[in-house]
Design a protein around this motif. Structure first.
Motif, mmCIF file in Angstrom:
data_model
loop_
_atom_site.group_PDB
_atom_site.id
_atom_site.type_symbol
_atom_site.label_atom_id
_atom_site.label_comp_id
_atom_site.label_asym_id
_atom_site.label_seq_id
_atom_site.Cartn_x
_atom_site.Cartn_y
_atom_site.Cartn_z
ATOM 1 N N ASN A 64 2.134 -6.306 -5.928
ATOM 2 C CA ASN A 64 3.000 -7.237 -5.205
ATOM 3 C C ASN A 64 4.164 -6.485 -4.563
ATOM 4 O O ASN A 64 4.874 -5.707 -5.207
ATOM 5 N N GLY A 65 4.387 -6.741 -3.287
ATOM 6 C CA GLY A 65 5.429 -6.029 -2.562
ATOM 7 C C GLY A 65 6.832 -6.323 -3.048
ATOM 8 O O GLY A 65 7.759 -5.549 -2.771
ATOM 9 N N THR A 66 7.016 -7.417 -3.760
ATOM 10 C CA THR A 66 8.357 -7.764 -4.250
ATOM 11 C C THR A 66 8.666 -7.151 -5.605
ATOM 12 O O THR A 66 9.799 -7.241 -6.082
ATOM 13 N N PHE A 67 7.657 -6.546 -6.235
ATOM 14 C CA PHE A 67 7.875 -5.954 -7.561
ATOM 15 C C PHE A 67 8.753 -4.706 -7.455
ATOM 16 O O PHE A 67 8.640 -3.920 -6.512
ATOM 17 N N THR A 68 9.593 -4.550 -8.456
ATOM 18 C CA THR A 68 10.425 -3.353 -8.550
ATOM 19 C C THR A 68 9.843 -2.414 -9.595
ATOM 20 O O THR A 68 8.876 -2.746 -10.284
ATOM 21 N N ASP A 69 10.442 -1.246 -9.712
ATOM 22 C CA ASP A 69 9.993 -0.298 -10.743
ATOM 23 C C ASP A 69 10.079 -0.927 -12.129
ATOM 24 O O ASP A 69 9.214 -0.679 -12.983
ATOM 25 N N SER A 70 11.100 -1.743 -12.369
ATOM 26 C CA SER A 70 11.266 -2.403 -13.671
ATOM 27 C C SER A 70 10.140 -3.391 -13.930
ATOM 28 O O SER A 70 9.624 -3.488 -15.053
ATOM 29 N N ASP A 71 9.737 -4.136 -12.894
ATOM 30 C CA ASP A 71 8.629 -5.091 -13.044
ATOM 31 C C ASP A 71 7.339 -4.356 -13.385
ATOM 32 O O ASP A 71 6.569 -4.788 -14.242
ATOM 33 N N ARG A 72 7.106 -3.266 -12.687
ATOM 34 C CA ARG A 72 5.882 -2.497 -12.932
ATOM 35 C C ARG A 72 5.908 -1.859 -14.320
ATOM 36 O O ARG A 72 4.875 -1.763 -14.988
ATOM 37 N N LYS A 73 7.092 -1.448 -14.758
ATOM 38 C CA LYS A 73 7.215 -0.872 -16.104
ATOM 39 C C LYS A 73 6.896 -1.927 -17.163
ATOM 40 O O LYS A 73 6.254 -1.629 -18.191
ATOM 41 N N SER A 100 4.235 3.493 -14.311
ATOM 42 C CA SER A 100 5.451 4.075 -14.900
ATOM 43 C C SER A 100 6.124 5.079 -13.985
ATOM 44 O O SER A 100 7.202 5.591 -14.309
ATOM 45 N N THR A 101 5.502 5.372 -12.847
ATOM 46 C CA THR A 101 6.077 6.328 -11.884
ATOM 47 C C THR A 101 6.942 5.590 -10.871
ATOM 48 O O THR A 101 6.457 4.687 -10.189
ATOM 49 N N PRO A 102 8.223 5.932 -10.739
ATOM 50 C CA PRO A 102 9.109 5.242 -9.793
ATOM 51 C C PRO A 102 8.626 5.399 -8.350
ATOM 52 O O PRO A 102 8.264 6.491 -7.921
ATOM 53 N N VAL A 103 8.614 4.305 -7.603
ATOM 54 C CA VAL A 103 8.190 4.354 -6.203
ATOM 55 C C VAL A 103 9.180 3.650 -5.286
ATOM 56 O O VAL A 103 9.028 3.688 -4.062
ATOM 57 N N ASP A 104 10.189 2.970 -5.854
ATOM 58 C CA ASP A 104 11.166 2.271 -5.016
ATOM 59 C C ASP A 104 11.841 3.255 -4.053
ATOM 60 O O ASP A 104 12.222 4.369 -4.426
ATOM 61 N N ASN A 105 11.948 2.819 -2.796
ATOM 62 C CA ASN A 105 12.620 3.604 -1.753
ATOM 63 C C ASN A 105 11.921 4.932 -1.468
ATOM 64 O O ASN A 105 12.550 5.867 -0.965
ATOM 65 N N GLN A 143 2.733 4.573 -1.225
ATOM 66 C CA GLN A 143 1.375 4.635 -0.674
ATOM 67 C C GLN A 143 0.404 5.184 -1.721
ATOM 68 O O GLN A 143 -0.704 4.657 -1.894
ATOM 69 N N ASN A 144 0.819 6.214 -2.420
ATOM 70 C CA ASN A 144 -0.023 6.774 -3.486
ATOM 71 C C ASN A 144 -0.214 5.777 -4.619
ATOM 72 O O ASN A 144 -1.295 5.677 -5.203
ATOM 73 N N PHE A 145 0.849 5.035 -4.923
ATOM 74 C CA PHE A 145 0.773 4.030 -5.980
ATOM 75 C C PHE A 145 -0.235 2.943 -5.618
ATOM 76 O O PHE A 145 -1.064 2.540 -6.439
ATOM 77 N N LEU A 146 -0.168 2.450 -4.388
ATOM 78 C CA LEU A 146 -1.103 1.396 -3.967
ATOM 79 C C LEU A 146 -2.547 1.883 -4.028
ATOM 80 O O LEU A 146 -3.457 1.119 -4.379
#
Length: 527
Positions: free
Chosen positions: A101-110, A423-428, A434-437
């Motif tokens: 989800n594009g609205t998720f942050t690193d905290s949400d994914r964690k 668990s890998t930060p991707v914000d900003n 792109q790698n995460f997706l």
């Protein structure tokens, strides 16, 4: 001419006749009492032989009935466990999908990664389930061996085998009482079997990002993709690319939209011969007005992931040496001779070794042999693969060698990879995102593949259950007919028995009366 009969002969003859009639009468009385006609072979040799055959069949049907119960119980346990696993996989898939989800942050994914860790532990426990006898249900014939273990590097390995435990449930039918982990979990197709590498420019400028891709069509991938790899994907402008195969043939028309794309599009995908790749174009400020020139020349290779070889120390080794790395150094020799199902590297001396196909049996012969070499004197090279050891092993030491062809992947490893990505930060960080997706795409594909494999095993168990029901009905029908046939042979006809008994009783009484009358005669009766 007159025949003289002595007194002794007269008495003996009458006594024998009486005893014979009396015996027949007693037998008929017993037959009338319990209804049993055939007690031994002398009563009816043919009937007794037939009864023996029928009793043997009935004993076999009883054995089949016991086997059916055993198979049904074992399959019921496996099916229940697989249904629980399927439920967990549904939740894993929900978490994987929501993580993109594009609205998720690193905290949400964690947070999703933390829940995945709990679900992974549950799956690990279920995949190592035991039955009521304390045997592992997914280990094949190795019921005392834990099917799945967690390796030091965080991956998971299957320790069971592929053996089915078949039980005879009918004259012409035997069914497997177990479902192996190999069938239920190890055959899930890996959708992450391809990889891309940027070859130009030599240093990534961040303008073009192309994911490793995931296999969306296995048949197309196997039939078309593998025969033409490695491929070259060259971007000729900011809206076009060209694909050539290993022979230099232009195969661009087989790609989606014939080699064109929208550089400003979101989630742009290149689909080619069963492989889908995410494409992301990022222009620099200096590229404005020169977009084509900025993108032209970016070139990637596209191919299947190369096989990976790894080795582990056997528990019984006398030394503590380990295989620190394994590298395919000769592709031709590797493809020609290395055992695809795994191997065993066995040291016959401190510096001599032999390579066997796994598992080793009494009739096994080495695939290759050699001596330690290399700069440090601890390199074993066999069948195109070089194994680097931490030191010189002891004679008799052996190492299990596993080959990962990337064709399949168990779901535990899939979840581990997804947890790492979450668990890998991707914000900003557009490149990291792109790698995460791409990692999420891969995870979703592999989770679906794992779910399908589990569903396939559940269906297979259901099919065996239906076969058991049909066979049980057949066996019951055979058992009923068997009992009827035995009864018709062994048991008497009451009316016939009573009539015979009455006739024998009358004959016995008549013989007694005749004997008494004759015995009372003397010469005096004729004077």
């Amino acid at each position: 001419m007159s025949v003289r009969i002595s007194t002794a002969q007269f008495y003996n003859t009458n006594q024998a006749n009486y005893q014979n009639n009396f015996a027949k009468s007693v037998k008929s009385q017993q037959e009338a009492s319990d209804g049993i006609r055939v007690r031994s072979a002398k009563d009816d040799p043919v009937g007794a032989a037939r009864l023996l055959q029928l009793e043997q069949q009935q004993n076999m049907l009883k054995q089949y009935s016991g086997n059916i119960t055993s198979v049904r119980n074992s399959l019921g346990t496996a099916e229940s466990t697989l249904n629980s696993i399927s439920t967990i996989l549904q939740r894993v898939n929900e978490l994987a999908v929501s993580s993109g989800n594009g609205t998720f942050t690193d905290s949400d994914r964690k947070a999703n990664a933390d829940e995945l860790a709990s679900l992974q532990d549950q799956l690990f426990t279920l995949m190592n389930s035991k039955d009521e006898n304390g045997k592992y249900i997914f280990s094949g014939s190795k019921g005392d061996t834990q099917p799945y273990v967690r390796n030091a590097d965080g991956t998971y390995s299957y320790q069971g085998d592929q053996s089915k435990l078949n039980l005879q449930v009918g004259d012409m039918l035997s069914l497997a009482a177990n479902e192996t982990g190999y069938d239920a979990f190890e055959q899930a197709l890996n959708t992450s079997r391809s990889e891309t590498k940027l070859v130009s420019p030599a240093i990534d400028d961040g303008r073009v990002s192309l994911s490793n891709g995931q296999v969306s069509g296995s048949s197309t991938y196997n039939d078309r993709f593998r025969s033409g790899e490695p491929y070259s994907i060259e971007f000729t402008s900011s809206t076009q690319y060209k694909i050539t195969d290993a022979s230099g043939n232009d195969v661009t028309l087989e790609a989606s939209q014939g080699g064109t794309f929208d550089p400003k599009g979101d989630n742009t995908t290149i689909s080619f011969r069963g492989v889908d790749m995410r494409l992301d174009i990022t222009f620099k400020d200096a590229d404005k007005g020169n977009e084509d020139a900025a993108i032209a020349g970016h070139t990637f290779t596209l191919s299947s992931k190369a096989d990976q070889v790894s080795g582990t120390r056997s528990p019984g080794n006398s030394s503590s040496e380990q295989i620190t790395s394994a590298t395919i150094t000769d592709q031709a020799a590797y493809k020609a001779a290395f055992p695809t199902g795994g191997a065993v590297l066995k040291f016959t001396g401190t510096n001599t070794f032999e390579l066997y196909a796994a598992p080793i049996t009494d009739s096994s012969r080495p695939v290759a042999s050699g001596t330690l070499g290399g700069p440090s004197g601890t390199t074993a090279s066999a069948a195109g693969v070089s194994f680097e050891l931490s030191g010189v092993p002891a004679a008799g030491d052996s190492f299990g060698v596993k080959v990962d062809t990337h064709q399949t992947q168990n779901v535990l490893d899939t979840i581990s990879q997804l947890r790492t990505a979450l668990s890998t930060p991707v914000d900003n960080d557009p490149v990291a995102r792109q790698n995460f997706l791409a990692s999420v795409d891969s995870a979703i594909g592999n989770i679906v593949s794992a779910s399908n494999q589990v569903s396939s095993s559940i269906s297979a168990i259901g099919g065996r259950g239906q076969a058991l029901d049909v066979q049980a009905e057949t066996n019951d029908a055979l058992n009923t007919e068997n009992s009827k046939t035995q009864s018709s042979i062994r048991e008497s006809d009451p009316a016939e028995v009573m009539l015979r008994l009455q006739m024998q009783t009358n004959m016995l009484q008549a013989s007694l009366q005749a004997y008494a009358k004759v015995a009372g005669l003397s010469l005096v009766n004729y004077i």
